[in-house]
Design a protein around this motif. Sequence first.
Motif, PDB file in Angstrom:
ATOM      1  N   THR A  80       2.670  17.196  11.581  1.00  0.00           N
ATOM      2  CA  THR A  80       1.846  16.286  11.473  1.00  0.00           C
ATOM      3  C   THR A  80       2.290  15.311  10.327  1.00  0.00           C
ATOM      4  OG1 THR A  80      -0.118  17.489  11.721  1.00  0.00           O
ATOM      5  CG2 THR A  80      -0.614  15.497  10.764  1.00  0.00           C
ATOM      6  N   GLN A  81       2.229  13.914  10.526  1.00  0.00           N
ATOM      7  CA  GLN A  81       2.942  12.945   9.873  1.00  0.00           C
ATOM      8  C   GLN A  81       1.920  12.566   8.321  1.00  0.00           C
ATOM      9  OE1 GLN A  81       5.714  10.692  10.836  1.00  0.00           O
ATOM     10  NE2 GLN A  81       6.348  12.050  12.264  1.00  0.00           N
ATOM     11  N   THR A  82       2.487  12.617   7.386  1.00  0.00           N
ATOM     12  CA  THR A  82       1.500  12.217   6.074  1.00  0.00           C
ATOM     13  C   THR A  82       2.377  11.108   5.531  1.00  0.00           C
ATOM     14  OG1 THR A  82       2.587  13.716   4.706  1.00  0.00           O
ATOM     15  CG2 THR A  82       0.556  14.292   5.930  1.00  0.00           C
ATOM     16  N   THR A  83       1.809  10.216   4.725  1.00  0.00           N
ATOM     17  CA  THR A  83       2.290   9.031   3.832  1.00  0.00           C
ATOM     18  C   THR A  83       2.865   9.800   2.693  1.00  0.00           C
ATOM     19  OG1 THR A  83       0.908   7.500   5.075  1.00  0.00           O
ATOM     20  CG2 THR A  83       1.848   6.891   3.064  1.00  0.00           C
ATOM     21  N   GLY A  84       1.950  10.427   2.024  1.00  0.00           N
ATOM     22  CA  GLY A  84       2.274  10.534   0.668  1.00  0.00           C
ATOM     23  C   GLY A  84       3.191  11.854   0.483  1.00  0.00           C
ATOM     24  N   GLY A  85       4.159  11.369  -0.544  1.00  0.00           N
ATOM     25  CA  GLY A  85       5.215  12.316  -0.956  1.00  0.00           C
ATOM     26  C   GLY A  85       4.697  13.077  -2.299  1.00  0.00           C
ATOM     27  N   GLY A  86       3.613  12.443  -2.851  1.00  0.00           N
ATOM     28  CA  GLY A  86       3.265  13.050  -4.211  1.00  0.00           C
ATOM     29  C   GLY A  86       3.743  12.078  -5.315  1.00  0.00           C
ATOM     30  N   ASN A  87       4.945  11.366  -5.207  1.00  0.00           N
ATOM     31  CA  ASN A  87       5.326  10.428  -6.199  1.00  0.00           C
ATOM     32  C   ASN A  87       5.254   8.950  -5.743  1.00  0.00           C
ATOM     33  OD1 ASN A  87       6.108  12.878  -7.648  1.00  0.00           O
ATOM     34  ND2 ASN A  87       7.981  13.024  -6.993  1.00  0.00           N
ATOM     35  N   GLU A  88       4.739   8.747  -4.705  1.00  0.00           N
ATOM     36  CA  GLU A  88       4.402   7.299  -4.338  1.00  0.00           C
ATOM     37  C   GLU A  88       3.659   6.594  -5.241  1.00  0.00           C
ATOM     38  OE1 GLU A  88       5.447   6.822   0.187  1.00  0.00           O
ATOM     39  OE2 GLU A  88       3.664   7.671  -0.273  1.00  0.00           O
ATOM     40  N   ARG A  89       4.191   5.123  -5.651  1.00  0.00           N
ATOM     41  CA  ARG A  89       3.334   4.213  -6.395  1.00  0.00           C
ATOM     42  C   ARG A  89       2.875   3.274  -5.390  1.00  0.00           C
ATOM     43  NH1 ARG A  89       4.833   3.707 -11.808  1.00  0.00           N
ATOM     44  NH2 ARG A  89       4.655   1.542 -11.776  1.00  0.00           N
ATOM     45  N   ALA A  90       1.455   3.135  -5.187  1.00  0.00           N
ATOM     46  CA  ALA A  90       0.698   2.258  -4.475  1.00  0.00           C
ATOM     47  C   ALA A  90       0.106   0.877  -5.327  1.00  0.00           C
ATOM     48  CB  ALA A  90      -0.317   2.974  -3.901  1.00  0.00           C
ATOM     49  N   PHE A  91       0.335  -0.103  -4.259  1.00  0.00           N
ATOM     50  CA  PHE A  91      -0.346  -1.224  -4.887  1.00  0.00           C
ATOM     51  C   PHE A  91      -1.425  -1.593  -3.921  1.00  0.00           C
ATOM     52  CE2 PHE A  91      -1.236  -5.838  -5.800  1.00  0.00           C
ATOM     53  CZ  PHE A  91      -1.034  -5.811  -6.939  1.00  0.00           C
ATOM     54  N   LEU A  92      -2.588  -1.881  -4.282  1.00  0.00           N
ATOM     55  CA  LEU A  92      -3.545  -1.908  -3.482  1.00  0.00           C
ATOM     56  C   LEU A  92      -4.258  -3.681  -3.277  1.00  0.00           C
ATOM     57  CD1 LEU A  92      -5.969   0.853  -5.193  1.00  0.00           C
ATOM     58  CD2 LEU A  92      -3.854   1.071  -3.164  1.00  0.00           C
ATOM     59  N   ILE A  93      -4.567  -4.175  -2.111  1.00  0.00           N
ATOM     60  CA  ILE A  93      -4.744  -5.233  -1.792  1.00  0.00           C
ATOM     61  C   ILE A  93      -6.003  -5.472  -0.861  1.00  0.00           C
ATOM     62  CG2 ILE A  93      -2.369  -6.337  -2.271  1.00  0.00           C
ATOM     63  CD1 ILE A  93      -2.119  -6.629   0.930  1.00  0.00           C
ATOM     64  N   ALA A  94      -6.743  -6.474  -0.967  1.00  0.00           N
ATOM     65  CA  ALA A  94      -8.079  -6.801  -0.219  1.00  0.00           C
ATOM     66  C   ALA A  94      -8.204  -8.091  -0.182  1.00  0.00           C
ATOM     67  CB  ALA A  94      -9.127  -6.002  -0.935  1.00  0.00           C
ATOM     68  N   VAL A  95      -9.140  -8.697   0.964  1.00  0.00           N
ATOM     69  CA  VAL A  95      -9.445  -9.987   1.183  1.00  0.00           C
ATOM     70  C   VAL A  95     -10.975  -9.781   0.956  1.00  0.00           C
ATOM     71  CG1 VAL A  95      -9.643 -11.918   2.848  1.00  0.00           C
ATOM     72  CG2 VAL A  95      -7.708 -10.728   2.507  1.00  0.00           C
ATOM     73  N   ASP A  96     -11.324 -10.715  -0.091  1.00  0.00           N
ATOM     74  CA  ASP A  96     -12.796 -10.976  -0.196  1.00  0.00           C
ATOM     75  C   ASP A  96     -13.246 -12.286   0.825  1.00  0.00           C
ATOM     76  OD1 ASP A  96     -15.298 -11.228  -0.907  1.00  0.00           O
ATOM     77  OD2 ASP A  96     -14.793 -11.683  -3.362  1.00  0.00           O
ATOM     78  N   ALA A  97     -13.902 -11.894   1.981  1.00  0.00           N
ATOM     79  CA  ALA A  97     -14.417 -13.014   2.770  1.00  0.00           C
ATOM     80  C   ALA A  97     -15.891 -13.304   2.398  1.00  0.00           C
ATOM     81  CB  ALA A  97     -14.431 -12.392   4.318  1.00  0.00           C
ATOM     82  N   GLY A  98     -16.370 -12.781   1.601  1.00  0.00           N
ATOM     83  CA  GLY A  98     -17.397 -13.362   1.037  1.00  0.00           C
ATOM     84  C   GLY A  98     -18.756 -12.843   2.059  1.00  0.00           C
ATOM     85  N   ASN A  99     -18.701 -11.920   2.609  1.00  0.00           N
ATOM     86  CA  ASN A  99     -19.752 -11.309   3.412  1.00  0.00           C
ATOM     87  C   ASN A  99     -20.907 -10.955   2.756  1.00  0.00           C
ATOM     88  OD1 ASN A  99     -17.976 -11.912   5.703  1.00  0.00           O
ATOM     89  ND2 ASN A  99     -17.299  -9.807   6.026  1.00  0.00           N
ATOM     90  N   GLU A 100     -21.901 -11.595   2.994  1.00  0.00           N
ATOM     91  CA  GLU A 100     -23.231 -10.973   2.180  1.00  0.00           C
ATOM     92  C   GLU A 100     -23.706  -9.649   2.484  1.00  0.00           C
ATOM     93  OE1 GLU A 100     -24.779 -13.081  -0.228  1.00  0.00           O
ATOM     94  OE2 GLU A 100     -23.273 -14.386  -0.030  1.00  0.00           O
ATOM     95  N   GLY A 101     -23.611  -9.134   3.636  1.00  0.00           N
ATOM     96  CA  GLY A 101     -24.178  -8.133   4.064  1.00  0.00           C
ATOM     97  C   GLY A 101     -23.344  -6.696   4.007  1.00  0.00           C
TER      98      GLY A 101
END
Length: 164
Positions: free
Chosen positions: A7-28
């Motif tokens: 089974t494939q996994t992303t984490g090797g335990g030492n990875e440094r992650a940068f998180l991004i998101a788009v704020d589309a302003g959805n009220e609900g």
Amino acid sequence: MSQREDTQTTGGGNERAFLIAVDAGNEGQLLSVEDSLQELATLAQTAGAEPVGMMTQKLEHPDSATYIGKGKLEELKALEGQLAFDVVVVDDELRPAQQHNLEDQLRARVIDRTELILDIFAQHARTREGLLQVELAQLAYRLPRLSEHAINFSRVGGGTLGAR
């Protein structure tokens, strides 16, 4: 090879992650973009990565080519050198083209929330049946992304007479 290695996994335990998101302003929406990013940071830690930064961008909808706009992409490239992150985690599900375009622009791998969650399941699956279910889900998720890469490797004019 053991069951866990299949089974494939992303984490090797030492990875440094940068998180991004788009704020589309959805009220609900149930969560604000900031709360959603905090949850994503917790998921990244559960997967074995260390969140080193976050970025949001206000857009009506994510950019069709790169998820974030050109200016934010340039800012992210500059931060990549400063923060030395290896993976960018996107708070939404990316289309294969968006993921491919982001990876072309950055030296880091790009994954989305869905892939991160699948990786967490892969790390915690214990039974043979659980491992197989997670592997099946991962393969189903990756299929469109492989199809996107296959287009890049296809022959030009392969079906036309005299084109070979």
